[in-house]
Scaffold this motif. Structure first.
Motif, PDB file in Angstrom:
ATOM      1  N   GLY A 113       0.790  -1.221   0.000  1.00 28.50           N
ATOM      2  CA  GLY A 113       0.000   0.000   0.000  1.00 28.50           C
ATOM      3  C   GLY A 113       0.818   1.264   0.000  1.00 28.50           C
ATOM      4  O   GLY A 113       0.306   2.351   0.307  1.00 28.50           O
ATOM      5  N   GLN A 114       2.105   1.167  -0.354  1.00 23.65           N
ATOM      6  CA  GLN A 114       3.007   2.316  -0.336  1.00 23.65           C
ATOM      7  C   GLN A 114       3.233   2.870  -1.741  1.00 23.65           C
ATOM      8  O   GLN A 114       3.015   2.180  -2.745  1.00 23.65           O
ATOM      9  CB  GLN A 114       4.360   1.895   0.257  1.00 23.65           C
ATOM     10  N   ILE A 115       3.712   4.090  -1.793  1.00 24.74           N
ATOM     11  CA  ILE A 115       4.073   4.734  -3.047  1.00 24.74           C
ATOM     12  C   ILE A 115       5.573   4.542  -3.267  1.00 24.74           C
ATOM     13  O   ILE A 115       6.377   4.903  -2.410  1.00 24.74           O
ATOM     14  CB  ILE A 115       3.734   6.240  -3.015  1.00 24.74           C
ATOM     15  N   GLU A 116       5.936   3.990  -4.398  1.00 20.78           N
ATOM     16  CA  GLU A 116       7.347   3.777  -4.708  1.00 20.78           C
ATOM     17  C   GLU A 116       7.953   5.061  -5.292  1.00 20.78           C
ATOM     18  O   GLU A 116       7.306   5.765  -6.068  1.00 20.78           O
ATOM     19  CB  GLU A 116       7.522   2.632  -5.706  1.00 20.78           C
ATOM     20  N   THR A 117       9.190   5.337  -4.893  1.00 21.00           N
ATOM     21  CA  THR A 117       9.889   6.500  -5.424  1.00 21.00           C
ATOM     22  C   THR A 117      11.315   6.098  -5.803  1.00 21.00           C
ATOM     23  O   THR A 117      11.803   5.036  -5.409  1.00 21.00           O
ATOM     24  CB  THR A 117       9.985   7.653  -4.394  1.00 21.00           C
ATOM     25  N   ASP A 118      11.990   7.002  -6.535  1.00 25.36           N
ATOM     26  CA  ASP A 118      13.418   6.800  -6.778  1.00 25.36           C
ATOM     27  C   ASP A 118      14.186   7.389  -5.591  1.00 25.36           C
ATOM     28  O   ASP A 118      13.577   7.932  -4.657  1.00 25.36           O
ATOM     29  CB  ASP A 118      13.841   7.416  -8.123  1.00 25.36           C
ATOM     30  N   PRO A 119      15.510   7.302  -5.566  1.00 19.39           N
ATOM     31  CA  PRO A 119      16.275   7.820  -4.410  1.00 19.39           C
ATOM     32  C   PRO A 119      16.097   9.318  -4.154  1.00 19.39           C
ATOM     33  O   PRO A 119      16.382   9.792  -3.052  1.00 19.39           O
ATOM     34  CB  PRO A 119      17.726   7.490  -4.786  1.00 19.39           C
ATOM     35  N   ASP A 120      15.626  10.056  -5.174  1.00 18.63           N
ATOM     36  CA  ASP A 120      15.397  11.492  -4.994  1.00 18.63           C
ATOM     37  C   ASP A 120      13.976  11.801  -4.553  1.00 18.63           C
ATOM     38  O   ASP A 120      13.591  12.965  -4.446  1.00 18.63           O
ATOM     39  CB  ASP A 120      15.700  12.234  -6.294  1.00 18.63           C
ATOM     40  N   PHE A 121      13.149  10.751  -4.328  1.00 18.92           N
ATOM     41  CA  PHE A 121      11.759  10.859  -3.870  1.00 18.92           C
ATOM     42  C   PHE A 121      10.780  11.244  -4.980  1.00 18.92           C
ATOM     43  O   PHE A 121       9.675  11.671  -4.706  1.00 18.92           O
ATOM     44  CB  PHE A 121      11.646  11.797  -2.659  1.00 18.92           C
TER      45      PHE A 121
END
Length: 466
Positions: free
Chosen positions: A293-301
């Motif tokens: 249930g989370q939002i995936e991001t790259d290392p920069d958010f």
């Protein structure tokens, strides 16, 4: 080129959101923050970290007076509990700190847009019926209590409550059952135990505090039992029924077996938290959630949607206010074209019981699983001079180091001021310190922190005071 109302719109004013908004404004970006509560600060300041610490601190004083700890110091008192006044000081702390965030918004020219936020598209958000556009949108909506299937929480009745309701109890329950042996349950259970409740903790796993070092988990269980908590480990709750002002829980072994019942005046459901993403309209921008249930991001958010970023409890990683704060600073700096970085390998965690429990980096078990050959250094607080004079003998410091390089991989502490002590360990690890670096750093005497120095010396087998 499209024109927007703001350079940055932050959705949520918790520790991640308000910090992101302030930092973005400091960097010269026109910034707004959407928040539907009547006060800023999110769960942490309103009904989480801050009010719980106010109650923990006050209840520690009460127990010290009632339990004879002060008498050992030559201070003889007979305490009387004024629960209303105790709640009052909690509410005052919350009012001052949430008001402080509002002041900081005004000081930094951050616009507070009041209302629930819902995406119309990647750059257009409806906030309480008002359309707001922004070049960049940061999702910082935090988390909420994970419900236990089949168990209905009704904070207004005060019988089956969540963490919010447990802060508002109008009287001290005679018997309290805490469902969940994690941080929040143990902290709030500690508050009411000190004030007179008989507290039983029911945990599905075979140990308390999942994710922490194994030795710390075992020692914590010993200390909580010593303090009077009844620990029901490897046990699951299969049902809770309420009749009047009483609750009856049905329990059975986690591995299966015969069930039993347990009565309580108050049941605290504290089995974890889940990301707040419902109602955001993420489907309108094509942003999907992972299996947790989370939002995936790259290392920069950055999310996969251009111009949409996410931080804090809605993305993978520990649900901790200070993690969200660091991510809030980093995301604002990345939006502004700078380099914002968070080292997720060095995020400390603290349990604010008495004694406190804190850790940073890898547990001994995790270090071995990762392929490290480890050396361990431990030092008991019983042998620390300041802990001795303060009558705070419980706990220890444990340093986990790589046997080949001596680099510190993790530090785990049980001590009255473990939450303060862990900052030194985190900073040392951020700079790649070895156990020898800590051991040869002069520590003031007499202080609790000398125990960390001695534990680091113990990695090489040369502590002085044991």
């Amino acid at each position: 080129m499209a024109e927007y109302d703001y350079d940055v719109l932050v959705i949520g004013s918790g520790p991640g959101g308000y910090v992101a908004a302030i930092r973005a404004a400091q960097l010269g970006l026109k910034t707004a923050c959407a928040e539907s509560r009547e006060t800023l600060g999110g769960t942490c300041l309103n009904v989480g970290c801050i009010p719980s610490k106010a109650m923990l601190h006050a209840s520690e004083y009460f127990e010290a007076a009632a339990g004879g700890a002060m008498a050992k110091l030559g201070v003889e008192v007979t305490p009387k509990l004024n629960l209303g006044a105790m709640h009052g000081q909690r509410l005052d702390a919350v009012k001052q700190l949430t008001g402080g965030i509002e002041y900081l918004f005004k000081k930094n020219k951050v616009t507070w847009v009041k209302g629930l936020a819902k995406f119309q598209n990647a750059h257009t958000v409806d906030v309480g019926g008002q359309t707001v556009t922004a070049k960049n949108v940061v999702i910082a909506t935090g988390s909420s209590v994970t419900p236990l299937p089949g168990v209905e929480v009704d904070n207004s009745k005060g019988v089956v409550v969540d963490s919010t309701g447990a802060l508002e109890l109008a009287s001290v329950p005679k018997k309290m059952v805490v469902i969940g042996g994690g941080v929040i349950g143990l902290e709030l259970g500690s508050v009411w135990r000190r004030l007179g409740s008989e507290v039983t903790v029911v945990e599905f796993l075979d140990q308390l505090l999942p994710g922490m070092d194994g030795e710390v988990r075992k020692e914590a269980a010993k200390l909580f039992k010593k303090q009077g908590m009844d620990l029901r480990l490897s046990t699951k709750v299969t049902g809770v029924t309420v009749k009047g002002k009483k609750a009856t829980l049905t329990l059975e072994p986690s591995a299966g077996g015969a069930s039993e019942t347990l009565e309580a005046d108050c049941v605290l459901v504290s089995i974890g938290r889940r990301p707040n993403t419902e109602g955001l309209g993420l489907e309108a921008i094509g942003l999907e959630l992972n299996k947790r249930g989370q939002i995936e991001t790259d290392p920069d958010f950055r999310t996969k949607v251009d111009g949409v970023w996410a931080i804090g409890d809605v993305i993978p990683g520990p649900m901790l206010a200070h993690k969200a704060e660091d991510e809030g600073i980093a995301v604002a700096e990345n939006i502004a074209g700078q380099t914002g970085i968070v080292n997720h390998a060095v995020i400390p965690s603290v349990v604010y019981t008495m004694p406190e429990i804190a850790g940073v980096g890898l547990t001994e078990e995790q270090a071995k699983e990762a392929g490290h050959e480890v050396k361990i250094g431990k030092f008991p607080m019983l042998a620390n001079s300041r802990a001795k004079t303060n009558h705070e003998p419980d706990g220890f410091v444990k340093v986990v180091a790589d046997a080949k390089t001596d680099r510190v991989l993790g530090v785990w502490i049980i001590a009255s001021v473990a939450g303060t002590m862990i900052a030194q360990a985190a900073q040392a690890m951020e700079f790649g310190a070895t156990s020898e670096d800590i051991a040869y750093t002069c520590h003031a005497h007499p202080t609790h922190s000398e125990a960390l120095k001695e534990a680091a010396m113990a990695v090489q087998g040369k502590p002085i005071h044991i």
